[in-house]
Design a protein around this motif. Structure first.
Motif, PDB file in Angstrom:
ATOM      1  N   ALA A   1      55.987 -79.537 -73.789  1.00 51.72           N
ATOM      2  CA  ALA A   1      56.671 -79.804 -72.517  1.00 51.72           C
ATOM      3  C   ALA A   1      56.801 -78.542 -71.687  1.00 51.72           C
ATOM      4  O   ALA A   1      56.634 -78.564 -70.461  1.00 51.72           O
ATOM      5  N   THR A   2      57.093 -77.417 -72.334  1.00 54.69           N
ATOM      6  CA  THR A   2      57.231 -76.144 -71.628  1.00 54.69           C
ATOM      7  C   THR A   2      55.903 -75.726 -71.007  1.00 54.69           C
ATOM      8  O   THR A   2      55.838 -75.315 -69.849  1.00 54.69           O
ATOM      9  N   ILE A   3      54.830 -75.862 -71.788  1.00 56.60           N
ATOM     10  CA  ILE A   3      53.492 -75.496 -71.308  1.00 56.60           C
ATOM     11  C   ILE A   3      53.099 -76.404 -70.137  1.00 56.60           C
ATOM     12  O   ILE A   3      52.629 -75.944 -69.098  1.00 56.60           O
ATOM     13  N   ALA A   4      53.292 -77.711 -70.326  1.00 53.33           N
ATOM     14  CA  ALA A   4      52.922 -78.684 -69.285  1.00 53.33           C
ATOM     15  C   ALA A   4      53.741 -78.459 -68.018  1.00 53.33           C
ATOM     16  O   ALA A   4      53.207 -78.495 -66.905  1.00 53.33           O
ATOM     17  N   GLY A   5      55.048 -78.203 -68.190  1.00 54.28           N
ATOM     18  CA  GLY A   5      55.916 -77.968 -67.030  1.00 54.28           C
ATOM     19  C   GLY A   5      55.473 -76.747 -66.244  1.00 54.28           C
ATOM     20  O   GLY A   5      55.420 -76.779 -65.010  1.00 54.28           O
ATOM     21  N   SER A   6      55.130 -75.669 -66.954  1.00 56.21           N
ATOM     22  CA  SER A   6      54.676 -74.439 -66.290  1.00 56.21           C
ATOM     23  C   SER A   6      53.366 -74.663 -65.561  1.00 56.21           C
ATOM     24  O   SER A   6      53.190 -74.219 -64.423  1.00 56.21           O
ATOM     25  N   SER A   7      52.434 -75.376 -66.208  1.00 54.48           N
ATOM     26  CA  SER A   7      51.120 -75.609 -65.586  1.00 54.48           C
ATOM     27  C   SER A   7      51.244 -76.508 -64.360  1.00 54.48           C
ATOM     28  O   SER A   7      50.559 -76.296 -63.351  1.00 54.48           O
ATOM     29  N   MET A   8      52.128 -77.513 -64.427  1.00 54.35           N
ATOM     30  CA  MET A   8      52.338 -78.399 -63.284  1.00 54.35           C
ATOM     31  C   MET A   8      52.938 -77.624 -62.104  1.00 54.35           C
ATOM     32  O   MET A   8      52.578 -77.836 -60.945  1.00 54.35           O
ATOM     33  N   PHE A   9      53.843 -76.713 -62.421  1.00 48.55           N
ATOM     34  CA  PHE A   9      54.460 -75.858 -61.401  1.00 48.55           C
ATOM     35  C   PHE A   9      53.394 -74.993 -60.721  1.00 48.55           C
ATOM     36  O   PHE A   9      53.328 -74.896 -59.490  1.00 48.55           O
ATOM     37  N   ILE A  10      52.520 -74.394 -61.523  1.00 52.04           N
ATOM     38  CA  ILE A  10      51.443 -73.552 -60.997  1.00 52.04           C
ATOM     39  C   ILE A  10      50.496 -74.390 -60.129  1.00 52.04           C
ATOM     40  O   ILE A  10      50.081 -73.967 -59.045  1.00 52.04           O
ATOM     41  N   MET A  11      50.156 -75.590 -60.608  1.00 54.26           N
ATOM     42  CA  MET A  11      49.266 -76.479 -59.849  1.00 54.26           C
ATOM     43  C   MET A  11      49.886 -76.848 -58.498  1.00 54.26           C
ATOM     44  O   MET A  11      49.182 -76.941 -57.481  1.00 54.26           O
ATOM     45  N   SER A  12      51.190 -77.057 -58.468  1.00 52.15           N
ATOM     46  CA  SER A  12      51.880 -77.414 -57.222  1.00 52.15           C
ATOM     47  C   SER A  12      51.759 -76.300 -56.191  1.00 52.15           C
ATOM     48  O   SER A  12      51.496 -76.551 -55.008  1.00 52.15           O
ATOM     49  N   ILE A  13      51.966 -75.053 -56.634  1.00 50.24           N
ATOM     50  CA  ILE A  13      51.880 -73.904 -55.730  1.00 50.24           C
ATOM     51  C   ILE A  13      50.437 -73.688 -55.291  1.00 50.24           C
ATOM     52  O   ILE A  13      50.156 -73.444 -54.115  1.00 50.24           O
ATOM     53  N   LEU A  14      49.502 -73.806 -56.250  1.00 49.10           N
ATOM     54  CA  LEU A  14      48.089 -73.617 -55.934  1.00 49.10           C
ATOM     55  C   LEU A  14      47.598 -74.653 -54.922  1.00 49.10           C
ATOM     56  O   LEU A  14      46.774 -74.351 -54.058  1.00 49.10           O
ATOM     57  N   PHE A  15      48.107 -75.881 -55.033  1.00 47.61           N
ATOM     58  CA  PHE A  15      47.708 -76.937 -54.098  1.00 47.61           C
ATOM     59  C   PHE A  15      47.994 -76.513 -52.662  1.00 47.61           C
ATOM     60  O   PHE A  15      47.136 -76.642 -51.775  1.00 47.61           O
ATOM     61  N   ILE A  16      49.196 -76.018 -52.421  1.00 43.11           N
ATOM     62  CA  ILE A  16      49.596 -75.628 -51.062  1.00 43.11           C
ATOM     63  C   ILE A  16      48.708 -74.485 -50.551  1.00 43.11           C
ATOM     64  O   ILE A  16      48.187 -74.530 -49.437  1.00 43.11           O
TER      65      ILE A  16
ATOM     66  N   PHE B   1      44.825 -84.137 -55.039  1.00 40.48           N
ATOM     67  CA  PHE B   1      44.017 -83.181 -55.811  1.00 40.48           C
ATOM     68  C   PHE B   1      42.539 -83.581 -55.809  1.00 40.48           C
ATOM     69  O   PHE B   1      41.657 -82.713 -55.834  1.00 40.48           O
ATOM     70  N   GLN B   2      42.269 -84.882 -55.788  1.00 44.33           N
ATOM     71  CA  GLN B   2      40.886 -85.367 -55.697  1.00 44.33           C
ATOM     72  C   GLN B   2      40.251 -84.881 -54.387  1.00 44.33           C
ATOM     73  O   GLN B   2      39.131 -84.345 -54.386  1.00 44.33           O
ATOM     74  N   ARG B   3      40.985 -85.053 -53.295  1.00 38.35           N
ATOM     75  CA  ARG B   3      40.461 -84.657 -51.990  1.00 38.35           C
ATOM     76  C   ARG B   3      40.323 -83.136 -51.892  1.00 38.35           C
ATOM     77  O   ARG B   3      39.372 -82.623 -51.290  1.00 38.35           O
ATOM     78  N   LEU B   4      41.268 -82.418 -52.493  1.00 35.10           N
ATOM     79  CA  LEU B   4      41.194 -80.951 -52.497  1.00 35.10           C
ATOM     80  C   LEU B   4      39.911 -80.480 -53.189  1.00 35.10           C
ATOM     81  O   LEU B   4      39.231 -79.562 -52.715  1.00 35.10           O
ATOM     82  N   GLY B   5      39.571 -81.117 -54.308  1.00 34.06           N
ATOM     83  CA  GLY B   5      38.344 -80.786 -55.032  1.00 34.06           C
ATOM     84  C   GLY B   5      37.108 -81.039 -54.191  1.00 34.06           C
ATOM     85  O   GLY B   5      36.138 -80.254 -54.236  1.00 34.06           O
ATOM     86  N   GLU B   6      37.143 -82.118 -53.388  1.00 30.52           N
ATOM     87  CA  GLU B   6      36.009 -82.428 -52.511  1.00 30.52           C
ATOM     88  C   GLU B   6      35.848 -81.354 -51.434  1.00 30.52           C
ATOM     89  O   GLU B   6      34.729 -80.969 -51.085  1.00 30.52           O
ATOM     90  N   TYR B   7      36.972 -80.851 -50.915  1.00 29.03           N
ATOM     91  CA  TYR B   7      36.900 -79.790 -49.905  1.00 29.03           C
ATOM     92  C   TYR B   7      36.246 -78.522 -50.478  1.00 29.03           C
ATOM     93  O   TYR B   7      35.584 -77.783 -49.760  1.00 29.03           O
ATOM     94  N   TYR B   8      36.490 -78.279 -51.773  1.00 26.00           N
ATOM     95  CA  TYR B   8      35.964 -77.063 -52.419  1.00 26.00           C
ATOM     96  C   TYR B   8      34.640 -77.318 -53.150  1.00 26.00           C
ATOM     97  O   TYR B   8      34.176 -76.462 -53.907  1.00 26.00           O
ATOM     98  N   HIS B   9      34.060 -78.505 -52.961  1.00 30.72           N
ATOM     99  CA  HIS B   9      32.762 -78.867 -53.560  1.00 30.72           C
ATOM    100  C   HIS B   9      32.770 -78.791 -55.093  1.00 30.72           C
ATOM    101  O   HIS B   9      31.783 -78.409 -55.696  1.00 30.72           O
TER     102      HIS B   9
ATOM    103  N   PHE C   1      39.927 -80.542 -59.912  1.00 32.35           N
ATOM    104  CA  PHE C   1      41.373 -80.287 -59.778  1.00 32.35           C
ATOM    105  C   PHE C   1      42.178 -81.520 -60.187  1.00 32.35           C
ATOM    106  O   PHE C   1      43.236 -81.407 -60.805  1.00 32.35           O
ATOM    107  N   MET C   2      41.661 -82.699 -59.821  1.00 38.68           N
ATOM    108  CA  MET C   2      42.359 -83.943 -60.170  1.00 38.68           C
ATOM    109  C   MET C   2      42.402 -84.122 -61.684  1.00 38.68           C
ATOM    110  O   MET C   2      43.433 -84.510 -62.240  1.00 38.68           O
ATOM    111  N   TYR C   3      41.293 -83.830 -62.380  1.00 39.03           N
ATOM    112  CA  TYR C   3      41.265 -83.976 -63.838  1.00 39.03           C
ATOM    113  C   TYR C   3      42.220 -83.001 -64.517  1.00 39.03           C
ATOM    114  O   TYR C   3      42.919 -83.356 -65.470  1.00 39.03           O
TER     115      TYR C   3
END
Length: 482
Positions: free
Chosen positions: A161-176, A287-295, A300-302
């Motif tokens: 849970a700690t690992i997943a929570g940290s990675s989700m937090f990082i993904m949220s910031i990276l998305f923006i 995240f799916q659309r973000l991946g399409e923008y970056y080819h 990112f969605m997976y």
């Protein structure tokens, strides 16, 4: 003596560290998506700003004062209520905290299966096309499996849970960050334009708006989890408010920038016409659309999906176990809860308490088989969570008001304000806002959703009142009178 104090201070954390800890605890990308979906796109910005300034900041500062006053209390909100209002109310606070998680537990199984569908198939067309009875049966099987895991005291998912929570937090910031960089990297991808005029940012104050405010309260709540760290900060009276202000600014920036990032991707009119789809799948679609923008296709969605699978299922175990331990392991439990519920198995798990979770959360999962499809189930759970989970925040504000009434009895290293009138006003204001949002949030134009939103809190509150009565008959004394 001075040398020892210096050594002790050296070990204490700096306020930016606490602010980052609190940010990762309170905030998540799902809050950005829900705000965008429920409040008509960029019109949520005005509501976010109001919510932070008039609710979140005083809420966080009150939590700081309670945490600093009861720095040695291990039971969180229940301990604060016990110290300020007595054991009877502490039991009800503990019960509310546990009861709110009954709905939350139901949503974790549903959310985990949806994340798994995205992670395996890259979409949920097959999953959403199944009869609701099938998806709810699968959710029930998953839920029962993790109840069994909890009863065996298997710790591995709690670590994940700690690992997943940290990675989700990082993904949220990276998305923006990546979304705002996308137009420069792929300028011809077809983005929506953002209008920064008053009409685009100002919400429409109607019934839908009022009944959706609980979504925002639910999003910013939960900072009481960081209360044990108040006295681990250098000079808490000076630095804790700094940390909370930094937290509020970070959350506000994340919410506003995240909203504008979503606005580049999704047309609010399309979202409004497919509300359940975006509530259920909005984060994955982003995240799916973000991946399409970056080819990079669905990369990112997976990544996001599998982080979410681990996060949802590990949180499911923690949500079955931790609130149950807080309720049944407290000092008040022996006086208010029947002995059978306090039974512990050889693995140290409250086995009959887990059975109570099985009956209540399992019953809710089964009832939702009557909804038309899996997307409707997810949307219904988001709304039900937003009306039940904030009920636990009411006890934070009740404890704060009671603390200020008796402040002469307690020593503290930090106060939100020395002005009693301002302190009372803040506590009462936040209590009223929370209660009003919970009540308004019950309304739904769908009759079955409205029924569940009404009956679920009633059943949970009634059970919380019945248990002390059973205990009274069990031992012949009335703990409510003692």
């Amino acid at each position: 003596m001075i040398e020892e104090e210096k050594k002790s201070d050296a070990k204490k954390m700096l306020w930016p560290t606490l602010a980052m800890m609190a940010f990762s605890t309170v905030w998540g990308f799902g809050n950005v998506v829900n705000g965008y979906v429920y409040f008509d796109g960029t019109k949520v910005v005005f509501s976010w700003v109001l919510m932070f300034l008039l609710y979140f900041v005083p809420y966080a500062l009150m939590v700081g004062e309670l945490g600093a006053t009861f720095k040695n209390a291990n039971g969180g909100v229940s301990s604060w209520v016990n110290a300020t209002m007595g054991a009877k109310w502490a039991y009800y606070a503990g019960w509310t905290y546990w009861a709110c998680h009954v709905v939350y537990i139901s949503s974790k199984g549903t959310g985990g299966l949806r994340a798994m569908a995205w992670g395996i198939f890259g979409n949920t067309k097959w999953y959403d096309g199944l009869p609701t009875a099938w998806t709810q049966l699968a959710t029930l099987v998953v839920f029962l499996f993790f109840c069994w895991v909890t009863s065996k005291g298997i710790p591995v998912l709690k670590s994940l849970a700690t690992i997943a929570g940290s990675s989700m937090f990082i993904m949220s910031i990276l998305f923006i960050i990546m979304m705002f960089a996308a137009p420069a990297i792929n300028p011809h991808a077809g983005y929506y334009s953002i209008n920064f005029n008053w009409k685009s940012l100002m919400p429409t104050f109607n019934l839908k708006y009022l009944t959706s405010l609980s979504i925002l309260v639910f999003a910013v709540g939960g900072c009481e989890k960081i209360s044990p760290y108040v006295n681990k900060v250098k000079d808490p009276s000076k630095n804790f408010p700094k940390a909370m202000m930094a937290l509020a600014i970070m959350v506000m920036i994340s919410a506003i920038l995240g909203t504008f990032a979503m606005a580049l991707m999704f047309d609010p009119k399309v979202v409004n016409n497919n509300l359940n789809e975006y509530i259920s799948n909005g984060a994955y679609m982003a995240f799916q659309r973000l991946g399409e923008y970056y080819h990079v296709g669905g990369l990112f969605m997976y990544i996001y999906s599998w982080c979410n699978v681990i996060g949802q299922f590990s949180t499911l175990v923690i949500s079955i176990d931790a609130p149950l331990r807080m309720l049944l392991g407290s000092k008040e439990a022996k006086n208010f809860i029947p002995k059978k519920l306090l039974k512990v198995n050889k693995h140290g798990a409250y086995i009959n308490g887990i059975w109570m979770v099985v009956i209540l959360s399992g019953g809710l999962i089964a009832a939702q088989a009557l909804l038309p499809d899996a997307q409707a189930v997810m949307a219904q759970l988001v709304k039900l969570n937003s009306t039940t989970m904030p009920m636990r925040y009411l006890w934070v504000f009740a404890a704060y008001i009671a603390l200020r009434k008796q402040q002469i009895k307690f020593d503290t290293s930090y106060q939100m304000t020395k002005n009693q009138g301002l302190a009372y006003t803040a506590g009462i204001w936040c209590f009223i806002v929370t209660a009003a949002c919970c009540i308004f949030g019950i309304y739904s134009p769908d009759p079955f959703t409205l029924f569940l939103n009404i009956i679920t809190p009633i059943i949970l509150i009634a059970l919380g009142l019945i248990l002390p009565a059973i205990k009274k008959r069990e031992d012949g004394s009335n703990p409510l009178i003692d």
